[in-house]
Each structure stands twice: as structure tokens, then as C-alpha cells.
Scaffold this active site. Structure first.
Site, mmCIF file in Angstrom:
data_model
loop_
_atom_site.group_PDB
_atom_site.id
_atom_site.type_symbol
_atom_site.label_atom_id
_atom_site.label_comp_id
_atom_site.label_asym_id
_atom_site.label_seq_id
_atom_site.Cartn_x
_atom_site.Cartn_y
_atom_site.Cartn_z
ATOM 1 N N SER A 120 18.332 -38.328 -1.349
ATOM 2 C CA SER A 120 18.536 -39.607 -0.658
ATOM 3 C C SER A 120 17.229 -40.314 -0.367
ATOM 4 O O SER A 120 17.233 -41.423 0.151
ATOM 5 C CB SER A 120 19.280 -39.364 0.661
ATOM 6 O OG SER A 120 18.553 -38.473 1.485
ATOM 7 N N GLU A 153 25.066 -44.195 -5.946
ATOM 8 C CA GLU A 153 23.891 -44.874 -6.479
ATOM 9 C C GLU A 153 23.385 -44.095 -7.690
ATOM 10 O O GLU A 153 23.115 -42.896 -7.596
ATOM 11 C CB GLU A 153 22.796 -44.965 -5.422
ATOM 12 C CG GLU A 153 23.126 -45.933 -4.293
ATOM 13 C CD GLU A 153 22.074 -45.964 -3.207
ATOM 14 O OE1 GLU A 153 21.740 -47.060 -2.723
ATOM 15 O OE2 GLU A 153 21.593 -44.877 -2.821
ATOM 16 N N ASN A 191 20.010 -46.848 1.814
ATOM 17 C CA ASN A 191 19.117 -46.265 2.812
ATOM 18 C C ASN A 191 17.915 -47.157 3.103
ATOM 19 O O ASN A 191 17.435 -47.213 4.237
ATOM 20 C CB ASN A 191 18.642 -44.878 2.366
ATOM 21 C CG ASN A 191 19.674 -43.806 2.648
ATOM 22 O OD1 ASN A 191 20.588 -44.005 3.443
ATOM 23 N ND2 ASN A 191 19.542 -42.670 2.000
#
Length: 567
Positions: A120, A153, A191
Site C-alpha cells: 500500500s 489499484e 492512499n
């Protein structure tokens, strides 16, 4: 490109087990890999509990559960992956650990297998660099809980083969997910935007601008988001947030992403959120989701009895406020004409007076002749000057009367002019969202606690949620939401992702009711720009680069163009 029918997931924590479940639900054969039998049993238990919940909620029958679990093989032997088509590593965010995993896979899986990372925050390029097949490495970032959230993603590097990208996109679509394809950059889409917003929220809390409860209420109810920023950070894990924030800041070096000292201290102290039983809130048990009272839980303070409320001003805002106050059981004295000093004297016995003048400038200017426009001055526009009005209200009303305005103003200045700074507040009435309606109460350092308690009670009786904060430009909702939206426009202007991909990322990855560009079009790009300019020139306390309007936002306002297609 070989067909993807057998996959493996390395690391069976909450996220890894969730990804295993997603693949198995999609009809694929799945290997789940852990390092020890104990960890393997833990991963197996996570899968069992997750599918048990689905059965209990009627979203899955027992036969379907048996089929899903039957497609999964849990193992501690990476050699079992000799024939897989795709491997997703979901090990902790430690670059060397990921290098070790991919290095071992180089020796085991077929040459044409795809290696994916669920990182992430770390660079996909750096993760792929030591492998013998960097062209077959891709980021495949699922969002937690993976079986529920739709976003995936797909992150590419300069070396990633387009056929690999096409294959994982097709796979994600076949699993019922919403894939967005972006380049390798810290935080990717969701994010990157989320952590800029988190940083601003933490700054507000650390500076004592607003309480934790009111901060979360402001964004959950006032902005319509699924949950407030502190609740969301507790859910994600404060250690995870701290790590991801540090990685993004190390790449941007922007004050928008500067690490929060408070967050660092909390992580060092073991306050990690829900998983430790304590973070910004205290929970009934480690891993539990029930918030319990603690030393920071605000005490309920009853305000003084309020019977009569005065409303000054004409127009939709004043009329709606007067009507809702009457429905709330208050006696209302409505003075439409703020210039009528004689009529204002009817407010002498009111416990609260709210200035709610609204001016339709388009209508006002349409009534003026061309000759008038040449000499137009601010004083020529309808609506009485707030300074004069509050000075007169201070003379007319009793010393205990609370004075409030729904228009943008500084409560401290109006309080000084009225002669009662401790009894002046600013109200910001927000448009209702799917989660309710917020009315923000802006106070100063000298505002009387009794006055604030009275305003809280009044807002609650009007059927809205009160949020008390320091009187700064943008208060809470606008000061957090608008820079967040502006950051999305900046990302679009940089060419990193499209309008559709950014909206998809935040709607399906973070559960937003609409993507940021759909929100901008709903609010009005001109209004978003106006708030940016107000924040940049005022006392919001936010870094200038976070509130400075994107040139693309200015362009859309000047051209009067929406960001999203009509309909």
C-alpha cells in the site's frame, strides 16, 4: 499470455486471507502460504469466520461456503506453487522481506507467471528491481476488507509488460472488482489523497481546534463520508497509518504530508487503534469495535434554558431557520429588515439572536442600472454591515443574550464590537448529506461554556448534529473537505490519473458516497475555488500548499465546465 486459473497468496493476515477469499469466490484454485503451521491455522480461521459471517447474513449458503473453502489449499511450503499462474505477496511492509519472497519465487514459479505485490506504500519499482523478471511484476493493491470493497489499484513500473497489465485488469474485472491502472508513485491514488486529508485532520486535533468526537462527526455527517478520520485511522491501525504516512512524506517532502508528532507518540506507546483496544478512542477489547467511555469522553453539559430566539434577515436562509426554530419549540421573533432599528428592539428579551441575512447578488445587480454599476460600492449592496449590526444588537439586547451569525465572520471581532465577546459565536449550517446534517459552532478562546452548551442543545433540537470548534476560516468541514477535493484536482492536473479513475478509487476503495470530482460538480467548482481562496488568505492554520487552488480548478471555473459528464 497464459490464462490465470491458479493463484497463490503469500501472507495470511487479515488482508492476505481476504484476497484468498476473493480469488476463491471468483472460482479460481488458490494456495494460501504462511511461514509456520500456527500462522497457517490463523489464516484458515480468518477465512472460516469471514465465510461464516456471510452465511449468517444470508449472503452465502452453506453449499456455496463449502465450494469456496474447497478451492483453497493452505500450505507452509512455497514449493507447492510450482504451477501457479499468479502470485500475490501480502507480507508486512518491509522491503527486504518482499525482496526475499520474490527472490524465492524466481526459483519456483514458471517463467511466464505474474508476480504481484499488494503493497500500500512501497515502490513497485524497488520491489521488482532484484527479480529476474521485473517486466512481469505489477502492483495489485486490494482494499480492506478485500471481499467487500471493489477497488483494485493496478500499479505499473517502467518495465511492466502491457500484456501483464491487461491480464490482471481482466482478472480483477472477472472477480467483480473495479480496477484502475496507475503509475508507480507513493500512495498511488487512494492512499495519496487520503493521507493528505489525515495529516490535516491530525493537525486540527493536535492543535486543540476541535475534539475527537466533533472532528469525526464533522466529516461523517457534514461531508457525508463513511466514517470520520480518527475512527478510520483506528480501524486501519495507527502503526500502519504512521508507516504509510512516512513513506508518502519521504517522497513528497510536502507539509501536506508532514508526519504528526502526536501519531508517532501514540504508536510508540502501543496505542494502535482497534487491534490494541485503544487508539484515538478506547474499545471494549483488543480487536473489538465497540467504543467505550474513557478519560477524554466529553461530559454532557446542560445549557441554560432558552425560550425566545431572534432571527435577523430575510430570504431563504432566515425563513428556513425561523421555521425550524418554531418546530423545535422556541418562540421566534423574526426581524426581516436589519436596518429597522425600531423593529430590532423587539429582540430585547431574546436569549439568542441569529443574524441570517442572505443576499442574492445576481438579483441585486440585475436591478441596478448601467450608470449605477460604474459607481458601485460594497455599501450599496443589500444587507446590513455586520459590524454595525452587532454593535447595535449589543446595545439593544440583554448582557446574557448570545449573538450569532450564519455568515462568514470572525466571532472575536463581532464579540468585541457587541461588547460581549464571551457570548458571540459563528454558525455554519451545512447542506444535509446521506448521514444527516451538521451545524458548526465557531467559538473563540473567551466564549462562555454555557453559551456553547446552549447552542449545542439548540442545534440538536433542530434535528442536526452540532460540531464545536475554534473560529477559524473554514471551521472543520470546509477546511478539511475542500483541500481534499483540491488535491484530487491537482492529481488530475499532474496527469497521474483520470477523473474516472480518481472518482472510482475513492468511491470504491474508501466507500465515499461519490468521487471527489462528482462532489465538486455537486458543490460547484466556483464554491470550491472560493473556499480555497478564503482558506489561503485566512486563519485556517493549514499549510499554504494544501489550500492553494489548483490551476486546473481555476480553469474549470473560468470556462464554467463540469469535471464529470452530465447524467
Amino acid at each position: 499470455m497464459r490464462e490465470i486459473s491458479t493463484v497463490a497468496v503469500i501472507g495470511l493476515g487479515t488482508m492476505g486471507a481476504g484476497i484468498v477469499e476473493v480469488f476463491a469466490r471468483g472460482g479460481l484454485r488458490v494456495f494460501g502460504v504462511e511461514t509456520t503451521p500456527e500462522y497457517a491455522d490463523r489464516g484458515r480461521a480468518i477465512l472460516q469466520r469471514s465465510t461464516d459471517r456471510a452465511v449468517a447474513r444470508g449472503k452465502l449458503d452453506e453449499a456455496g461456503q463449502s465450494q469456496i473453502l474447497g478451492r483453497i489449499t493452505i500450505t507452509t511450503q512455497m514449493a507447492d506453487l510450482a504451477d501457479v499462474d499468479l502470485v500475490v505477496e501480502a507480507v508486512p511492509e518491509i522491503l527486504q522481506l518482499k525482496h526475499d519472497v520474490l527472490g524465492r519465487l524466481d526459483e519456483i514459479v514458471p517463467e511466464d507467471a505474474i508476480l504481484a505485490t499488494n503493497t500500500s506504500s512501497l515502490s513497485i519499482t524497488e520491489i521488482a528491481a532484484p527479480t529476474r523478471r521485473p517486466e512481469r511484476v505489477v502492483g495489485l493493491h486490494f482494499f480492506n476488507p478485500a471481499p467487500v470493497l471493489k477497488l483494485v489499484e493496478v500499479i505499473t513500473t517502467l518495465r511492466t509488460d502491457q500484456a501483464v497489465v491487461d491480464a490482471v485488469v481482466a482478472l480483477a474485472q472477472g472477480l467483480g472488482k473495479k480496477p484502475v491502472v496507475v503509475g508507480d508513485r507513493a500512495g498511488f491514488v487512494a492512499n495519496y489523497l487520503l493521507f493528505g486529508y489525515f495529516t490535516s485532520a491530525l493537525r486540527m486535533l493536535e492543535h486543540g481546534h476541535v475534539s475527537r468526537e466533533d472532528l469525526d462527526t464533522a466529516m461523517r455527517v457534514g461531508a457525508g463520508l463513511p466514517m470520520g478520520p480518527l475512527t478510520l485511522m483506528d480501524l486501519v491501525g495507527l502503526d500502519v497509518c504512521h508507516h504509510i504516512g512516512d513513506v508518502i512524506y519521504s517522497h513528497t517532502r510536502s507539509q501536506m504530508h508532514a508526519p504528526s508528532p502526536m501519531l508517532g507518540r501514540m504508536v510508540t506507546s502501543g496505542l494502535l487503534g482497534r487491534k490494541s483496544g485503544r487508539g484515538f478512542y478506547t474499545y471494549d477489547r483488543p480487536g473489538g469495535g465497540q467504543v467505550v467511555e474513557d478519560a477524554q469522553t466529553p461530559a454532557v453539559v446542560a445549557g441554560p434554558e432558552l425560550r425566545t430566539v431572534g432571527v435577523v434577515g430575510r430570504g431563504e436562509v432566515a425563513d428556513d431557520l425561523a421555521s425550524r426554530l418554531e418546530e423545535g419549540g422556541y418562540a421566534v421573533v423574526h426581524v426581516p429588515d436589519a436596518d429597522d432599528s425600531e423593529d430590532l428592539r423587539r429582540l430585547v428579551d431574546a436569549g439568542l439572536v441569529v443574524e441570517a441575512q442572505s443576499v442574492d447578488l445576481d438579483l441585486a445587480l440585475a436591478d441596478l442600472q448601467l450608470d449605477d454599476l460604474r459607481d458601485l460600492d460594497e455599501d450599496d449592496l443589500p444587507g446590513r454591515d455586520l459590524d454595525d449590526l452587532f454593535e447595535e444588537l449589543g446595545e439593544i439586547t440583554g448582557p446574557q443574550t448570545v449573538l450569532a451569525t450564519v455568515n462568514s465572520a470572525a466571532a472575536v471581532a463581532l464579540g468585541a464590537l457587541s461588547g460581549r465577546p464571551e457570548r458571540c459565536v459563528v454558525l455554519r449550517v451545512h447542506e444535509p448529506t446521506g448521514n444527516g446534517q451538521v451545524v458548526e459552532i465557531g467559538r473563540t478562546s473567551v466564549t462562555d461554556d454555557e453559551a456553547v452548551a446552549m447552542m449545542r442543545e439548540l442545534v440538536t433540537r433542530l434535528g442536526a448534529e452540532p460540531v464545536v470548534c475554534r473560529d477559524r476560516v473554514g471551521l472543520v468541514v470546509d477546511a478539511l473537505l475542500v483541500p481534499h477535493l483540491n488535491d484530487a484536482v491537482r492529481m488530475l492536473d499532474e496527469g497521474y490519473a483520470s477523473v474516472a479513475d480518481i472518482d472510482t478509487a475513492l468511491q470504491h476503495g474508501l466507500g465515499y458516497p461519490a468521487g471527489p470530482f462528482a462532489m465538486i460538480d455537486h458543490i460547484g467548482a466556483d464554491e470550491v475555488l472560493a473556499v480555497c481562496e478564503e482558506l489561503a488568505g485566512g486563519t485556517s492554520g493549514l499549510p499554504r500548499e494544501s489550500v492553494e487552488a489548483s490551476p486546473l480548478l481555476v480553469e474549470h471555473v473560468l470556462l464554467d465546465r463540469p469535471f464529470t459528464p452530465a447524467g
